[in-house]
Motif scaffolding. Sequence first.
Motif, PDB file in Angstrom:
ATOM      1  N   LEU A 106       0.824  -1.200   0.000  1.00 55.05           N
ATOM      2  CA  LEU A 106       0.000   0.000   0.000  1.00 55.05           C
ATOM      3  C   LEU A 106       0.868   1.263   0.000  1.00 55.05           C
ATOM      4  O   LEU A 106       0.665   2.170  -0.778  1.00 55.05           O
ATOM      5  CB  LEU A 106      -0.907  -0.034   1.232  1.00 55.05           C
ATOM      6  CG  LEU A 106      -2.046   0.929   1.336  1.00 55.05           C
ATOM      7  CD1 LEU A 106      -3.053   0.722   0.224  1.00 55.05           C
ATOM      8  CD2 LEU A 106      -2.749   0.768   2.684  1.00 55.05           C
ATOM      9  N   LEU A 155      -9.536   5.536   6.380  1.00 55.39           N
ATOM     10  CA  LEU A 155      -9.075   4.721   5.266  1.00 55.39           C
ATOM     11  C   LEU A 155      -7.629   5.101   4.954  1.00 55.39           C
ATOM     12  O   LEU A 155      -7.284   6.288   4.941  1.00 55.39           O
ATOM     13  CB  LEU A 155      -9.932   4.945   4.022  1.00 55.39           C
ATOM     14  CG  LEU A 155     -11.361   4.415   4.055  1.00 55.39           C
ATOM     15  CD1 LEU A 155     -12.102   4.819   2.786  1.00 55.39           C
ATOM     16  CD2 LEU A 155     -11.371   2.895   4.219  1.00 55.39           C
ATOM     17  N   HIS A 160      -5.005   5.370   2.166  1.00 54.72           N
ATOM     18  CA  HIS A 160      -5.009   5.469   0.709  1.00 54.72           C
ATOM     19  C   HIS A 160      -3.663   5.028   0.149  1.00 54.72           C
ATOM     20  O   HIS A 160      -2.616   5.322   0.739  1.00 54.72           O
ATOM     21  CB  HIS A 160      -5.326   6.900   0.266  1.00 54.72           C
ATOM     22  CG  HIS A 160      -6.732   7.275   0.557  1.00 54.72           C
ATOM     23  ND1 HIS A 160      -7.742   7.161  -0.375  1.00 54.72           N
ATOM     24  CD2 HIS A 160      -7.322   7.733   1.697  1.00 54.72           C
ATOM     25  CE1 HIS A 160      -8.883   7.547   0.165  1.00 54.72           C
ATOM     26  NE2 HIS A 160      -8.660   7.890   1.422  1.00 54.72           N
ATOM     27  N   ILE A 201      -1.643  -2.710  -3.807  1.00 51.16           N
ATOM     28  CA  ILE A 201      -3.056  -2.484  -3.510  1.00 51.16           C
ATOM     29  C   ILE A 201      -3.432  -1.134  -4.115  1.00 51.16           C
ATOM     30  O   ILE A 201      -2.745  -0.140  -3.892  1.00 51.16           O
ATOM     31  CB  ILE A 201      -3.312  -2.502  -1.990  1.00 51.16           C
ATOM     32  CG1 ILE A 201      -2.990  -3.886  -1.429  1.00 51.16           C
ATOM     33  CG2 ILE A 201      -4.749  -2.095  -1.684  1.00 51.16           C
ATOM     34  CD1 ILE A 201      -3.031  -3.965   0.081  1.00 51.16           C
ATOM     35  N   LYS A 202      -4.536  -1.091  -4.854  1.00 49.43           N
ATOM     36  CA  LYS A 202      -4.880   0.119  -5.604  1.00 49.43           C
ATOM     37  C   LYS A 202      -6.076   0.877  -5.043  1.00 49.43           C
ATOM     38  O   LYS A 202      -6.401   1.953  -5.528  1.00 49.43           O
ATOM     39  CB  LYS A 202      -5.140  -0.243  -7.060  1.00 49.43           C
ATOM     40  CG  LYS A 202      -3.901  -0.827  -7.705  1.00 49.43           C
ATOM     41  CD  LYS A 202      -4.118  -1.138  -9.152  1.00 49.43           C
ATOM     42  CE  LYS A 202      -2.982  -1.940  -9.661  1.00 49.43           C
ATOM     43  NZ  LYS A 202      -2.101  -1.538 -10.543  1.00 49.43           N
ATOM     44  N   THR A 203      -6.727   0.331  -4.030  1.00 51.42           N
ATOM     45  CA  THR A 203      -7.888   0.998  -3.453  1.00 51.42           C
ATOM     46  C   THR A 203      -7.645   1.235  -1.964  1.00 51.42           C
ATOM     47  O   THR A 203      -6.878   0.505  -1.334  1.00 51.42           O
ATOM     48  CB  THR A 203      -9.168   0.150  -3.638  1.00 51.42           C
ATOM     49  OG1 THR A 203      -8.964  -1.126  -3.021  1.00 51.42           O
ATOM     50  CG2 THR A 203      -9.498  -0.031  -5.115  1.00 51.42           C
ATOM     51  N   PRO A 204      -8.307   2.241  -1.394  1.00 51.01           N
ATOM     52  CA  PRO A 204      -8.122   2.501   0.043  1.00 51.01           C
ATOM     53  C   PRO A 204      -8.500   1.284   0.892  1.00 51.01           C
ATOM     54  O   PRO A 204      -9.380   0.509   0.542  1.00 51.01           O
ATOM     55  CB  PRO A 204      -9.069   3.669   0.314  1.00 51.01           C
ATOM     56  CG  PRO A 204      -9.238   4.332  -1.008  1.00 51.01           C
ATOM     57  CD  PRO A 204      -9.186   3.219  -2.024  1.00 51.01           C
ATOM     58  N   VAL A 205      -7.810   1.159   2.014  1.00 47.23           N
ATOM     59  CA  VAL A 205      -8.000   0.031   2.933  1.00 47.23           C
ATOM     60  C   VAL A 205      -8.335   0.591   4.312  1.00 47.23           C
ATOM     61  O   VAL A 205      -7.680   1.519   4.782  1.00 47.23           O
ATOM     62  CB  VAL A 205      -6.704  -0.806   3.006  1.00 47.23           C
ATOM     63  CG1 VAL A 205      -6.803  -1.889   4.045  1.00 47.23           C
ATOM     64  CG2 VAL A 205      -6.356  -1.378   1.643  1.00 47.23           C
TER      65      VAL A 205
END
Length: 163
Positions: free
Chosen positions: A25, A38, A40, A86-90
């Motif tokens: 990330l 989140l 990003h 990872i390309k989306t917020p977690v």
Amino acid sequence: LFLAPTMSGKTTLTSFLVNQGFGYLTDDCILLDRNNFLVHPFSTPIQLRNGGKNILREKYGNSMFHCQSWSDGISEHYAYLPHNIIKTPVPLAKIFFISRTDSENKVVCMDYVDRMTSLLKSPITEYEICSSYLCFLAKLSEFDCSMLFYHDMEYVVHVIRAD
């Protein structure tokens, strides 16, 4: 999140974890939304120092990753971009204040005062200590926060997977 002072092994640990199958990330810069917590993606290349690369090579083999190298005249540096970005917020799940040790592997839960003190000390960027920032840290301290002392990076993998 893994938080620790500069030169404490965060990048070496990050490199090890992504090469153990964890998604990548961010490394140097954590983009955390203060409203929804989140994290990003900020997936810049991982930049290892010579010491970090040597630790990974000695403990975990030569073929861990391929990287570009350069020298700043003082030491060698190595950079690579992991394949498992990872390309989306977690959503933030847990915060570890990490510390490498010579022989110890353990996790210590933190009380509220330790959490707030450690969070206040953790940013590299200096923030104005104002009520909105303190409220944010108070909310952040409600997440599971632990001190993670480790000698073996495999122990860190075990701790993460146990949660």
